[in-house]
Design an enzyme around this catalytic site. Sequence first.
Site, short mmCIF file in Angstrom:
data_model
loop_
_atom_site.label_atom_id
_atom_site.label_comp_id
_atom_site.label_asym_id
_atom_site.label_seq_id
_atom_site.Cartn_x
_atom_site.Cartn_y
_atom_site.Cartn_z
N GLU A 1 2.99 4.67 0.90
CA GLU A 1 3.89 4.98 2.01
C GLU A 1 3.22 5.97 2.97
O GLU A 1 3.60 7.14 3.02
CB GLU A 1 5.20 5.56 1.47
CG GLU A 1 6.03 4.59 0.67
CD GLU A 1 6.67 3.53 1.53
OE1 GLU A 1 7.74 3.78 2.10
OE2 GLU A 1 6.09 2.44 1.64
N SER B 1 9.55 1.25 1.24
CA SER B 1 10.89 1.59 0.78
C SER B 1 11.63 2.46 1.79
O SER B 1 12.80 2.76 1.59
CB SER B 1 10.83 2.28 -0.58
OG SER B 1 9.95 3.36 -0.56
N HIS C 1 11.56 -5.12 0.44
CA HIS C 1 11.49 -3.96 -0.45
C HIS C 1 11.81 -4.40 -1.88
O HIS C 1 12.96 -4.62 -2.23
CB HIS C 1 12.48 -2.90 0.04
CG HIS C 1 12.53 -1.68 -0.80
ND1 HIS C 1 13.62 -0.86 -0.82
CD2 HIS C 1 11.64 -1.13 -1.66
CE1 HIS C 1 13.41 0.15 -1.65
NE2 HIS C 1 12.22 0.01 -2.17
N LYS D 1 -0.80 1.77 6.47
CA LYS D 1 -0.09 0.54 6.83
C LYS D 1 -0.60 0.00 8.17
O LYS D 1 -0.77 -1.20 8.34
CB LYS D 1 1.42 0.76 6.84
CG LYS D 1 1.96 0.96 5.43
CD LYS D 1 3.46 1.00 5.39
CE LYS D 1 3.98 1.32 4.00
NZ LYS D 1 3.74 0.30 3.00
N ASN E 1 11.01 -1.21 -8.58
CA ASN E 1 10.29 -1.01 -9.83
C ASN E 1 11.26 -0.87 -10.98
O ASN E 1 12.30 -0.22 -10.82
CB ASN E 1 9.43 0.26 -9.73
CG ASN E 1 8.16 0.00 -8.98
OD1 ASN E 1 7.48 -0.96 -9.23
ND2 ASN E 1 7.84 0.89 -8.05
N VAL F 1 0.85 -1.19 0.00
CA VAL F 1 0.00 0.00 0.00
C VAL F 1 0.89 1.24 0.00
O VAL F 1 2.09 1.16 0.21
CB VAL F 1 -0.98 0.00 1.21
CG1 VAL F 1 -1.87 -1.23 1.18
CG2 VAL F 1 -0.24 0.09 2.53
#
Length: 176
Positions: free
Chosen positions: A14, A41, A62, A19, A65, A12
């Site tokens: 940051e 991240s 982590h 969270k 992308n 979800v």
Amino acid sequence: AVSGADLVIEAVPENIEIKRAVFEELDRSAPPHCLLATNTSTMSPTEIGSFTKHPEKVIAMHFFNPVHRMPLVEIVRGHETNDETVELAKEAAVKMGKETVTVNEFPGFVTSRISAMIGNEAFSMLQEGVGTPEDIDKAIKLGLNFPMGPFELGDLVGLDTRLNNLNYLHKTLGEK
């Protein structure tokens, strides 16, 4: 959906409140043996683990992308994460065809701190007129052998995500 899961990986935005809500729900719905991983991240797996009854089963995994092209999963041990959780997270990542590094918790871990520094410098160079976003990206890709430049990465992950990461790093690390 998670009642029989052995591993759940949350992805979800940051935002610690989002969270929190997800991990509180996972804590209620997943079996006690289930590993709960966050794809954060920058954020603390210890803090995220505190939203559960089993912080020893919470870890950061982590992913990078674009996930289908980037081989690394940064495994981040929280202060209460046990060795079994670390090993199982590494095994899961390897089964997904990923390479892993295991690091101790610290805001931004390894990669996000370096990426934030590069991204900030790229934006400074753009403001100073050093080059266009395309030329700065090309220089980083061809000169430093990065798979994509900082502007391409920002476009991929979203400037809102970059800003959330930078705000969190600033809050936890101060001026850098």
